[in-house]
Design a protein around this motif. Structure first.
Motif, PDB file in Angstrom:
ATOM      1  N   GLU A 156       0.831  -1.213   0.000  1.00 41.30           N
ATOM      2  CA  GLU A 156       0.000   0.000   0.000  1.00 41.30           C
ATOM      3  C   GLU A 156       0.864   1.261   0.000  1.00 41.30           C
ATOM      4  N   ASN A 157       1.964   1.238   0.730  1.00 46.87           N
ATOM      5  CA  ASN A 157       2.813   2.417   0.844  1.00 46.87           C
ATOM      6  C   ASN A 157       3.687   2.647  -0.383  1.00 46.87           C
ATOM      7  N   THR A 158       3.901   1.590  -1.184  1.00 47.05           N
ATOM      8  CA  THR A 158       4.798   1.700  -2.334  1.00 47.05           C
ATOM      9  C   THR A 158       4.055   2.056  -3.610  1.00 47.05           C
ATOM     10  N   ILE A 159       2.889   1.468  -3.823  1.00 43.82           N
ATOM     11  CA  ILE A 159       2.108   1.739  -5.028  1.00 43.82           C
ATOM     12  C   ILE A 159       1.358   3.052  -4.854  1.00 43.82           C
ATOM     13  N   THR A 160       1.467   3.920  -5.862  1.00 44.58           N
ATOM     14  CA  THR A 160       0.802   5.223  -5.811  1.00 44.58           C
ATOM     15  C   THR A 160       0.010   5.447  -7.095  1.00 44.58           C
ATOM     16  N   ASP A 161      -0.599   6.615  -7.190  1.00 43.82           N
ATOM     17  CA  ASP A 161      -1.335   6.954  -8.411  1.00 43.82           C
ATOM     18  C   ASP A 161      -0.404   7.186  -9.595  1.00 43.82           C
TER      19      ASP A 161
END
Length: 408
Positions: A156-161
């Motif tokens: 969750e913390n690594t993948i972004t928009d």
């Protein structure tokens, strides 16, 4: 455990190596082939050998039926929605390269992100390095937990928009980690990213349903799942594959050609330029028939039980270090014996008829994360037994005794 009769179906296992009955513990590199696959290849070359999709003669028709029949078997085996979503390739490496070259080129722009993990095989790392260099995208890595697994919080913390592509191995060929692909896919899709799954180590050992996983692309290799070398497959969602350009051009993949422009065939053939790996596909189809008859749930249960047995026995050996989690892992054990170089360990084991892998396993960044230059690896499959593990443990104890002062 799977019955001993299964082992009898693999002719190569009946030989002796260096005066000892062969114990083959390198199935993560390539699996052995049952007689059904060997006979399918023999029958094809003796009776059906012809090019596909071209001739109207009997042999050409039979070869085409066998080739396309194998495609249907792959689609069913991994739960694809359509046979058009299955592209035959040389293996997992080629499949990933197709996505990295075609899909990535169409979606990546400067500042976009490609998310990987440090446990990736080089074939699921280098193509993305090249895609990043060409596009100006950034490579990001999901950190590993101390046991080599990944946490969904870190995902969750690594993948972004800004993330456009997530590419991750289902089962690590070093750590045996089984990654939570379905959950990772959901996180990727929440941010509008697509997910590519390296299924080289998962497809032979566990039931795979690409629709349930909701992965966008999935790659597999036939030679790791009782099939021939030189054949594999790329699964892609039809909506994505339809909008991708081929990466190889020539015969068979074309619809219309004139002197200055050409158009492509529909899926899946637009990605299969030239004469395909016909015999390989036939052999892969036979391997899928074999694995289906045995039952993928049975194979997974066997692998887990055998791996747990191996872990219990090997962790009792003094000065032997085992890498990866102790639970939720697939059928392999990666280890080092004191300060003895893994190549030396593998050489001594080979002298006793035991085949294991030694080296960096095409995972040099992961080796650096482990703070090791290389490791040894024993990998199991449906033809291995507890007796194989017992012989491995006995041989490791003898190796320890042989090297003496180098241990510890």
């Amino acid at each position: 455990m799977i019955s001993a009769e299964i082992r009898e179906l693999f002719p190569i296992l009946k030989q002796e190596v260096n005066g000892h009955p062969l114990v083959y513990l390198d199935s993560a590199a390539t699996s052995q082939k049952p007689i059904q696959v060997i006979e399918a290849l023999k029958h094809y070359y003796e009776w059906d050998n012809a090019n596909v999709h071209r001739g109207v003669h009997t042999l050409g028709s039979r070869a085409t039926d066998a080739y396309e029949g194998a495609r249907a078997k792959v689609a069913k085996f991994i739960g694809a929605a359509s046979e058009q979503e299955i592209i035959f390739t040389r293996g997992t490496t080629t499949a990933i390269n197709i996505v990295a070259a075609s899909f990535a080129e169409s979606v990546l722009r400067e500042g976009d992100e490609i998310v990987l993990t440090p446990m990736e095989h080089h074939s699921n790392l280098i193509p993305w390095q090249q895609a990043a260099k060409k596009s100006g995208a950034t490579l990001k890595y999901i950190p590993l937990q101390p046991d080599g697994s990944v946490s969904l919080a870190d995902v969750e913390n690594t993948i972004t928009d800004r993330t456009k592509i997530v590419s991750i191995v289902y089962v690590s060929n070093v750590l045996g980690v089984i990654n939570p692909i379905k959950e990772i896919a959901a996180i990727a899709h929440k941010h509008g990213a697509k997910i590519m799954v390296d299924g080289a180590q998962s497809t032979p050992h566990m039931k795979v349903d690409v629709q349930d996983l909701d992965c966008d692309f999935y790659a597999l290799s036939g030679h790791k799942m009782c099939g021939p070398t030189g054949i594999g497959a790329l699964y892609g969602k039809k909506s994505l594959l339809n909008n991708m350009e081929p990466v190889e051009f020539g015969g068979e993949m074309i619809d219309h050609v004139d002197l200055y422009e050409s158009t492509w065939k529909e899926l899946p053939w637009k990605f299969e330029g030239g004469t395909p790996m016909i015999a390989g596909a036939v052999g892969l189809g036979a391997a899928i028939d074999f694995l289906t008859e045995v039952g993928m749930d049975n194979i997974f249960k066997h692998d887990v039980e055998l791996t747990n047995y191996a872990l219990d026995r090997m962790m009792q050996i003094p000065d032997l270090a085992v890498y990866g989690p102790t639970t939720n892992r697939a059928g392999l054990v990666t280890f080092n014996l004191g300060d003895v170089h893994p190549h030396d360990v593998a050489t001594v084991l080979d002298s006793m008829g035991i085949a294991v892998r030694a080296g960096h396993h095409c995972c040099q960044p992961l080796m650096r994360w482990l703070e090791q230059s290389s490791t040894a690896r024993a990998s199991f499959y449906l033809y291995n037994t507890e007796d194989d593990v017992d012989r491995l443990v006995t041989a490791l104890l003898k190796t320890k005794e042989y090297f003496g002062d180098a241990i510890g």
